[in-house]
Design a protein around this motif. Sequence first.
Motif, PDB file in Angstrom:
ATOM      1  N   LEU A  43       0.818  -1.216   0.000  1.00  0.00           N
ATOM      2  CA  LEU A  43       0.000   0.000   0.000  1.00  0.00           C
ATOM      3  C   LEU A  43       0.847   1.259   0.000  1.00  0.00           C
ATOM      4  N   ARG A  44       1.984   1.223   0.694  1.00  0.00           N
ATOM      5  CA  ARG A  44       2.878   2.388   0.695  1.00  0.00           C
ATOM      6  C   ARG A  44       4.251   1.967   1.195  1.00  0.00           C
ATOM      7  N   GLY A  45       5.223   2.877   1.022  1.00  0.00           N
ATOM      8  CA  GLY A  45       6.576   2.605   1.467  1.00  0.00           C
ATOM      9  C   GLY A  45       7.343   1.732   0.484  1.00  0.00           C
ATOM     10  N   ILE A  51      13.867 -13.553  -2.859  1.00  0.00           N
ATOM     11  CA  ILE A  51      13.015 -14.727  -3.054  1.00  0.00           C
ATOM     12  C   ILE A  51      13.750 -15.686  -3.982  1.00  0.00           C
ATOM     13  N   GLY A  52      14.034 -16.865  -3.501  1.00  0.00           N
ATOM     14  CA  GLY A  52      14.739 -17.839  -4.321  1.00  0.00           C
ATOM     15  C   GLY A  52      16.105 -17.353  -4.779  1.00  0.00           C
ATOM     16  N   GLY A  53      16.770 -16.545  -3.948  1.00  0.00           N
ATOM     17  CA  GLY A  53      18.092 -16.035  -4.286  1.00  0.00           C
ATOM     18  C   GLY A  53      18.088 -14.794  -5.164  1.00  0.00           C
ATOM     19  N   LYS A  54      16.914 -14.332  -5.623  1.00  0.00           N
ATOM     20  CA  LYS A  54      16.809 -13.131  -6.462  1.00  0.00           C
ATOM     21  C   LYS A  54      16.284 -11.973  -5.629  1.00  0.00           C
ATOM     22  N   ARG A  55      16.801 -10.791  -5.907  1.00  0.00           N
ATOM     23  CA  ARG A  55      16.430  -9.604  -5.148  1.00  0.00           C
ATOM     24  C   ARG A  55      15.286  -8.856  -5.838  1.00  0.00           C
ATOM     25  N   TYR A  56      14.299  -8.419  -5.036  1.00  0.00           N
ATOM     26  CA  TYR A  56      13.144  -7.693  -5.562  1.00  0.00           C
ATOM     27  C   TYR A  56      12.922  -6.422  -4.747  1.00  0.00           C
ATOM     28  N   SER A  57      12.605  -5.323  -5.455  1.00  0.00           N
ATOM     29  CA  SER A  57      12.251  -4.064  -4.810  1.00  0.00           C
ATOM     30  C   SER A  57      10.734  -3.935  -4.773  1.00  0.00           C
ATOM     31  N   LEU A  58      10.206  -3.680  -3.593  1.00  0.00           N
ATOM     32  CA  LEU A  58       8.767  -3.540  -3.418  1.00  0.00           C
ATOM     33  C   LEU A  58       8.413  -2.081  -3.205  1.00  0.00           C
ATOM     34  N   CYS A  59       7.324  -1.649  -3.832  1.00  0.00           N
ATOM     35  CA  CYS A  59       6.829  -0.292  -3.641  1.00  0.00           C
ATOM     36  C   CYS A  59       5.311  -0.321  -3.750  1.00  0.00           C
ATOM     37  N   SER A  60       4.680   0.818  -3.572  1.00  0.00           N
ATOM     38  CA  SER A  60       3.225   0.891  -3.640  1.00  0.00           C
ATOM     39  C   SER A  60       2.723   0.331  -4.970  1.00  0.00           C
ATOM     40  N   GLY A  61       1.764  -0.590  -4.894  1.00  0.00           N
ATOM     41  CA  GLY A  61       1.217  -1.190  -6.100  1.00  0.00           C
ATOM     42  C   GLY A  61       1.848  -2.509  -6.479  1.00  0.00           C
ATOM     43  N   PRO A 112       7.572 -13.702  -8.682  1.00  0.00           N
ATOM     44  CA  PRO A 112       6.624 -13.608  -7.569  1.00  0.00           C
ATOM     45  C   PRO A 112       6.186 -12.189  -7.236  1.00  0.00           C
ATOM     46  N   CYS A 113       6.913 -11.182  -7.730  1.00  0.00           N
ATOM     47  CA  CYS A 113       6.551  -9.795  -7.467  1.00  0.00           C
ATOM     48  C   CYS A 113       6.172  -9.109  -8.778  1.00  0.00           C
ATOM     49  N   LEU A 114       4.985  -8.533  -8.818  1.00  0.00           N
ATOM     50  CA  LEU A 114       4.464  -7.922 -10.041  1.00  0.00           C
ATOM     51  C   LEU A 114       3.925  -6.542  -9.721  1.00  0.00           C
ATOM     52  N   TRP A 115       4.436  -5.511 -10.418  1.00  0.00           N
ATOM     53  CA  TRP A 115       3.930  -4.158 -10.210  1.00  0.00           C
ATOM     54  C   TRP A 115       2.672  -3.965 -11.036  1.00  0.00           C
ATOM     55  N   LEU A 116       1.596  -3.480 -10.391  1.00  0.00           N
ATOM     56  CA  LEU A 116       0.299  -3.356 -11.030  1.00  0.00           C
ATOM     57  C   LEU A 116       0.039  -1.935 -11.520  1.00  0.00           C
ATOM     58  N   ARG A 117      -0.560  -1.842 -12.684  1.00  0.00           N
ATOM     59  CA  ARG A 117      -1.051  -0.548 -13.160  1.00  0.00           C
ATOM     60  C   ARG A 117      -2.213  -0.096 -12.291  1.00  0.00           C
ATOM     61  N   GLU A 118      -2.571   1.188 -12.395  1.00  0.00           N
ATOM     62  CA  GLU A 118      -3.572   1.761 -11.502  1.00  0.00           C
ATOM     63  C   GLU A 118      -4.901   1.007 -11.558  1.00  0.00           C
ATOM     64  N   LYS A 119      -5.384   0.680 -12.761  1.00  0.00           N
ATOM     65  CA  LYS A 119      -6.688   0.012 -12.860  1.00  0.00           C
ATOM     66  C   LYS A 119      -6.616  -1.405 -12.296  1.00  0.00           C
ATOM     67  N   ARG A 121      -4.546  -2.298  -9.938  1.00  0.00           N
ATOM     68  CA  ARG A 121      -4.423  -2.105  -8.494  1.00  0.00           C
ATOM     69  C   ARG A 121      -5.795  -1.921  -7.848  1.00  0.00           C
ATOM     70  N   ARG A 122      -6.656  -1.146  -8.514  1.00  0.00           N
ATOM     71  CA  ARG A 122      -8.012  -0.934  -7.997  1.00  0.00           C
ATOM     72  C   ARG A 122      -8.800  -2.250  -7.990  1.00  0.00           C
ATOM     73  N   MET A 123      -8.621  -3.047  -9.042  1.00  0.00           N
ATOM     74  CA  MET A 123      -9.300  -4.331  -9.101  1.00  0.00           C
ATOM     75  C   MET A 123      -8.862  -5.232  -7.952  1.00  0.00           C
TER      76      MET A 123
END
Length: 281
Positions: A43-45, A51-61, A112-119, A121-123
């Motif tokens: 949601l924020r931050g 995950i599985g030895g690969k690095r992922y950056s998490l952000c809102s969405g 395993p980490c997927l950034w969502l578009r605004e629509k 994200r709303r869904m």
Amino acid sequence: MTTDKDTTDSFRICSCEGDLSLFFPEGKAARTPLYKVFLALVLRGKAVVEIGGKRYSLCSGTMIYLYPNRLVRLLSRTDDFLYEYLWFEFDFLSDFPLLRKADTSRYIGSNPCLWLREKDRRMAKGYYDFIAERHRESGGRLLVVEGLLFSFLLEVNELYLNSGVSISVTRQEELTDRFFFLLHLHYKEKRSVLFYADKLCVSDKYLMRVLKTVTGNTFHFWATDFILREAKLLLRSTTLPVTEISERLNYPNPSFFSRVFRQYTGMTPREFRKKKRRDAE
């Protein structure tokens, strides 16, 4: 942490959580539980995870879709990090058809980490809020919650299929995927590693080694796991006597079936059936 009332040991939904160590431990890496699937929405931050030895950056969405037995670790997060999540065991959706095609499973497993578009994200947020509301009001009758979760996961699968993410699969991972495809087809009748190794044109020792390397578990574990999931489904959703279930699953006799079931679940088949009926009341 705000947690909705638990009415089953197979599903939980939680909102407004900041502590990622619930399933991303800090420091030393650990594996996610064998039977739980996690689905979370940031949601924020910001945060950085492995995950599985690969690095992922998490952000809102960012959506996080974690399969069981994944090696995970938390590297860092900001103080304002906030997310909501749910988890479920595969048994929770056992009354529904197979959720994932093999290609979709590979997409999610590799990304395993997927950034969502605004629509999108709303869904996802709309589904999450509706599932949380129905869960609060279910009073222990979870059929509607199961149906909504199933629909939500179908939508998420479509997001992955349409995301255009790339897939990099090793030969061992490909062999593992082919093994699980065969296991889905033959697990009721065939429990010998030699049968699957022959079908895959590899030696039994090599297949056992690959399964242990890729999944962290043995061939025997997976063969037993598949058959016991079917047993649980039959015990939960039918009135078939234990003797008939034992015959359907090709056990030599009901006593042996009950002994194996208790060894892996801590309950006899009859105790499991009674517990599930009490949970549904």
